[in-house]
Scaffold this motif. Structure first.
Motif, PDB file in Angstrom:
ATOM      1  N   GLY A  10       0.780  -1.231   0.000  1.00 54.89           N
ATOM      2  CA  GLY A  10       0.000   0.000   0.000  1.00 54.89           C
ATOM      3  C   GLY A  10       0.809   1.276   0.000  1.00 54.89           C
ATOM      4  N   THR A  11       1.877   1.331   0.770  1.00 55.74           N
ATOM      5  CA  THR A  11       2.599   2.600   0.905  1.00 55.74           C
ATOM      6  C   THR A  11       3.193   3.050  -0.414  1.00 55.74           C
ATOM      7  OG1 THR A  11       3.141   2.113   3.195  1.00 55.74           O
ATOM      8  CG2 THR A  11       4.479   3.765   2.090  1.00 55.74           C
ATOM      9  N   THR A  12       3.982   2.177  -1.053  1.00 52.46           N
ATOM     10  CA  THR A  12       4.674   2.574  -2.272  1.00 52.46           C
ATOM     11  C   THR A  12       3.702   2.861  -3.395  1.00 52.46           C
ATOM     12  OG1 THR A  12       6.564   1.227  -1.663  1.00 52.46           O
ATOM     13  CG2 THR A  12       6.406   1.876  -3.955  1.00 52.46           C
ATOM     14  N   LYS A  62      -1.432   0.217   4.930  1.00 51.93           N
ATOM     15  CA  LYS A  62      -2.208  -0.951   4.528  1.00 51.93           C
ATOM     16  C   LYS A  62      -3.534  -0.459   3.958  1.00 51.93           C
ATOM     17  CE  LYS A  62      -3.849  -5.443   6.147  1.00 51.93           C
ATOM     18  NZ  LYS A  62      -3.971  -6.346   7.308  1.00 51.93           N
ATOM     19  N   VAL A  63      -3.890  -0.928   2.763  1.00 52.71           N
ATOM     20  CA  VAL A  63      -5.091  -0.466   2.097  1.00 52.71           C
ATOM     21  C   VAL A  63      -6.187  -1.504   2.231  1.00 52.71           C
ATOM     22  CG1 VAL A  63      -6.107   0.191  -0.104  1.00 52.71           C
ATOM     23  CG2 VAL A  63      -3.792   0.931   0.478  1.00 52.71           C
ATOM     24  N   LYS A  64      -7.304  -1.115   2.812  1.00 50.84           N
ATOM     25  CA  LYS A  64      -8.441  -2.021   2.950  1.00 50.84           C
ATOM     26  C   LYS A  64      -9.565  -1.634   1.997  1.00 50.84           C
ATOM     27  CE  LYS A  64      -7.585  -3.145   7.812  1.00 50.84           C
ATOM     28  NZ  LYS A  64      -8.133  -3.140   9.202  1.00 50.84           N
ATOM     29  N   THR A  65      -9.742  -0.347   1.795  1.00 49.37           N
ATOM     30  CA  THR A  65     -10.800   0.115   0.900  1.00 49.37           C
ATOM     31  C   THR A  65     -10.242   1.132  -0.083  1.00 49.37           C
ATOM     32  OG1 THR A  65     -11.437   1.930   2.370  1.00 49.37           O
ATOM     33  CG2 THR A  65     -12.552  -0.191   2.690  1.00 49.37           C
ATOM     34  N   VAL A  66     -10.926   1.243  -1.202  1.00 48.35           N
ATOM     35  CA  VAL A  66     -10.611   2.265  -2.198  1.00 48.35           C
ATOM     36  C   VAL A  66     -11.928   2.905  -2.614  1.00 48.35           C
ATOM     37  CG1 VAL A  66      -8.536   1.124  -3.062  1.00 48.35           C
ATOM     38  CG2 VAL A  66     -10.755   0.611  -4.097  1.00 48.35           C
ATOM     39  N   SER A  67     -11.824   3.990  -3.354  1.00 49.03           N
ATOM     40  CA  SER A  67     -13.048   4.671  -3.785  1.00 49.03           C
ATOM     41  C   SER A  67     -13.212   4.582  -5.295  1.00 49.03           C
ATOM     42  CB  SER A  67     -13.037   6.129  -3.335  1.00 49.03           C
ATOM     43  OG  SER A  67     -11.860   6.780  -3.759  1.00 49.03           O
ATOM     44  N   LEU A  68     -14.450   4.387  -5.723  1.00 50.76           N
ATOM     45  CA  LEU A  68     -14.836   4.422  -7.125  1.00 50.76           C
ATOM     46  C   LEU A  68     -15.726   5.640  -7.332  1.00 50.76           C
ATOM     47  CD1 LEU A  68     -15.797   0.663  -7.721  1.00 50.76           C
ATOM     48  CD2 LEU A  68     -13.599   1.777  -8.184  1.00 50.76           C
ATOM     49  N   TYR A  69     -15.465   6.348  -8.415  1.00 48.69           N
ATOM     50  CA  TYR A  69     -16.284   7.508  -8.750  1.00 48.69           C
ATOM     51  C   TYR A  69     -17.045   7.227 -10.040  1.00 48.69           C
ATOM     52  CZ  TYR A  69     -14.773  10.941  -5.319  1.00 48.69           C
ATOM     53  OH  TYR A  69     -14.571  11.636  -4.148  1.00 48.69           O
TER      54      TYR A  69
END
Length: 603
Positions: A106-108, A127-134
């Motif tokens: 996630g960081t890089t 650490k990425v658990k969620t992302v956003s969709l537009y």
């Protein structure tokens, strides 16, 4: 409209453009689409199809339909695995790659995404658990946001060009098509910008370089290796001579160094570790030495300084060398004279005591200011500092001291400045001069760099007043920088109408008929005996005579098309009055022949 609002508007237009492309080419695969200075772009891959610049009006038309529909930009936060499923379902392979990388590290990758298309993020999550969709209407995209409320609130825009771009900037990846657009809050602002772009096209140094016979290129010689014609060579030598004179006024002495060197020199300086991949390597058939074409001159100059003992009384020691260096730039980044593989630097280095830093920097600031004022370019200064990364050599306390001294020097001479982290050289902070050209564009030109690292790495020393061995401070400076790049700026700034002192051909004599040829001989004698002294000293007048049996109108048109600053028109009436008719870009006038030399010296 604020900068943040403009950025949101331009980013929204990137999404609208992608939506339009998807409607026209349903098979489109999308990479990244950021807001950039004055506009936006999106990287797109069409399997089996090509978008040309002829396609841009069609895409624009579809974009305007989307704008008219005024779809709201709607955000939905989803688990990253759900986003991957969305990308797979829509066969968006590039988004799948980004999401998988984001999930793994996630960081890089989050940082990379934020730079490339999401917007500025101070610190990416670990650490990425969620992302956003537009979404807007029937289009959905992976995005962190930074949008206007709806598609109807995007101001005025125009698509401008299509270019190639490797996926994620890696030439080993697929080549995509990058569609560029420009956007402003109002139509008036857009129209002014487009007018400026049109003017820039007419001033393009590549076009003028060809039209004015200044330089050429050859596929047999190689990309990024320009060849200067006689006219172009005069131009580069005159500006180089001017730079030399400005520095010699402050005590700089010329030195000369070879164009190849053992790679050991750059290993010791630290350049090999930082820029080894950019070096042209040379192999000896006689020895086992590993050699390189020199990419810079500072390590060589340290060896001249180190060639004999130095006392505090000898300091400062100042060297200048205008010489060609070589860097193995990526071919896709080469273009015109802006970026080349053979770059000529008006390089200079000062080795001084710490108590001499202020005066030496002030001298170099004065020289840079004089040069750019003489070509009517407004200067401001960027103080280029290190950031928190480990990309720099040297003690942090020395860096902080150097950065403070540079700032103090700039403030003392009253230069307009701004500060920017992450733009320093790996061995020290620097003062970058930013010059504004005739149509308002800003270019980085001269530079002054403070260096505490190389003198230590090379073990340079002098004996101080107490008899102790002391490491000198090194100051790097180039007033023009790369002469090739400077010329690209200079040509476009002037539009090819160079100031009189710099013009490859300064004067052209144009005859009305053959009856004046004897009078032309008198004029050429005066021109041959005239020496110009400002701003470049000891220059003879560069002139030609057009005595062909052609109409005066044709001769004037040809001289004007070559942008000759002074045209001397000679007819029977001029002979009778012992005058000469002068035609310049600004005016026409007659002066007595006896005043011609003084007139030219005043220009």
């Amino acid at each position: 409209m604020s900068e943040d609002e403009l950025k949101s508007m331009r980013h929204s237009l990137a999404h609208i453009m992608a939506q339009a492309v998807q409607r026209l080419w349903p098979q489109a695969k999308f990479g990244v689409g950021p807001a950039i200075d004055n506009g936006f772009y999106y990287d797109i891959y069409l399997d089996g199809a090509t978008i040309s610049e002829d396609s841009l009006p069609k895409i624009e038309k579809e974009m305007r339909k989307i704008v008219s529909a005024n779809y709201p930009f709607e955000r939905r936060d989803v688990a990253i695995d759900e986003a991957i499923d969305w990308a797979k379902e829509n066969q968006q392979n590039f988004k799948i790659e980004l999401l998988n990388d984001l999930k793994r590290s996630g960081t890089t990758v989050a940082s990379e995404l934020s730079v490339k298309y999401i917007g500025s993020v101070n610190e990416a999550p670990s650490k990425v658990k969620t992302v956003s969709l537009y979404s807007q209407g029937d289009y959905v995209d992976l995005c962190r946001g930074g949008h206007v409320d709806s598609t109807g609130k995007v101001g005025a825009f125009k698509l401008t060009k299509v270019a190639g771009a490797y996926w994620r900037g890696n030439e080993n990846n697929l080549q995509m098509q990058r569609i560029y657009g420009v956007a402003f809050a109002t139509q008036e602002e857009l129209d002014k910008y487009l007018e400026k772009i049109e003017i820039a096209k007419q001033r393009d140094h590549r076009k003028l370089g060809r039209d004015l016979d200044l330089y050429t290129t050859s596929p047999l010689v190689g990309v990024g290796l320009p060849l200067f014609t006689p006219r172009g060579t005069i131009l580069r030598e005159v500006v180089s001579q001017y730079s030399n004179q400005l520095r010699q006024k402050f005590g700089f002495e010329k030195v000369w160094t070879p164009h190849i060197t053992k790679k050991d020199l750059y290993e010791k300086s630290g350049h090999w570790a930082k820029f080894g991949e950019e070096l042209f390597l040379v192999k000896s058939q006689e020895t086992s030495d590993e050699m390189a074409l020199k990419p810079m001159n500072c390590p060589h100059h340290t060896q001249i300084f180190a060639s004999r003992p130095r006392s505090y009384r000898d300091m400062p020691v100042r060297y200048l060398e205008t010489t060609t260096d070589y860097r193995d730039e990526k071919t896709g980044e080469l273009g015109g004279l802006n970026r080349v593989r053979s770059l000529t630097q008006d390089d200079s280095h000062v080795f001084c005591r710490p108590d001499q830093i202020e005066e030496e920097i002030n001298n170099l600031l004065s020289a840079a200011r004089e040069l750019y004022e003489s070509i009517d370019m407004k200067l401001r200064v960027r103080l280029s500092y290190r950031d928190d990364s480990d990309s720099y050599l040297g003690n942090i306390d020395l860096w902080n001291s150097a950065q403070g001294q540079l700032k103090s020097a700039v403030e003392r001479v009253g230069l307009d400045y701004f500060e920017q982290d992450g733009e320093a050289a790996f061995y020290g902070p620097k003062i970058d001069f930013m010059a504004t050209d005739a149509i308002g564009r800003e270019h980085q030109v001269a530079t002054v760099q403070l260096d505490f690292v190389q003198p230590q790495r090379f073990g340079l020393e002098y004996v101080d007043i107490n008899g102790n061995s002391t490491t000198p401070v090194m100051i790097h400076c180039a007033l023009l920088g790369s002469i090739e790049r400077f010329l690209s700026v200079f040509i476009e700034h002037t539009g090819g109408w160079f100031p009189f002192w710099a013009a490859p051909e300064q004067v052209r004599i144009l005859t009305i008929n053959d009856s004046v040829l004897g009078y032309v001989d008198k004029i050429t004698t005066i021109l041959s005996e005239t020496t110009l002294t400002k701003p470049v000293k000891y220059n003879d007048v560069r002139f030609t005579s057009d005595i062909r049996n052609e109409s005066l109108g044709k001769k004037i048109r040809e001289a004007t098309s070559m942008k000759i600053p002074v045209q001397l028109i000679v007819g029977p009436k001029d002979v009778e009055a012992s005058e000469v008719s002068i035609r310049t870009q600004a005016r026409e006038e007659k002066i007595p022949l006896e005043n011609l030399s003084g007139y030219l010296k005043s220009l």
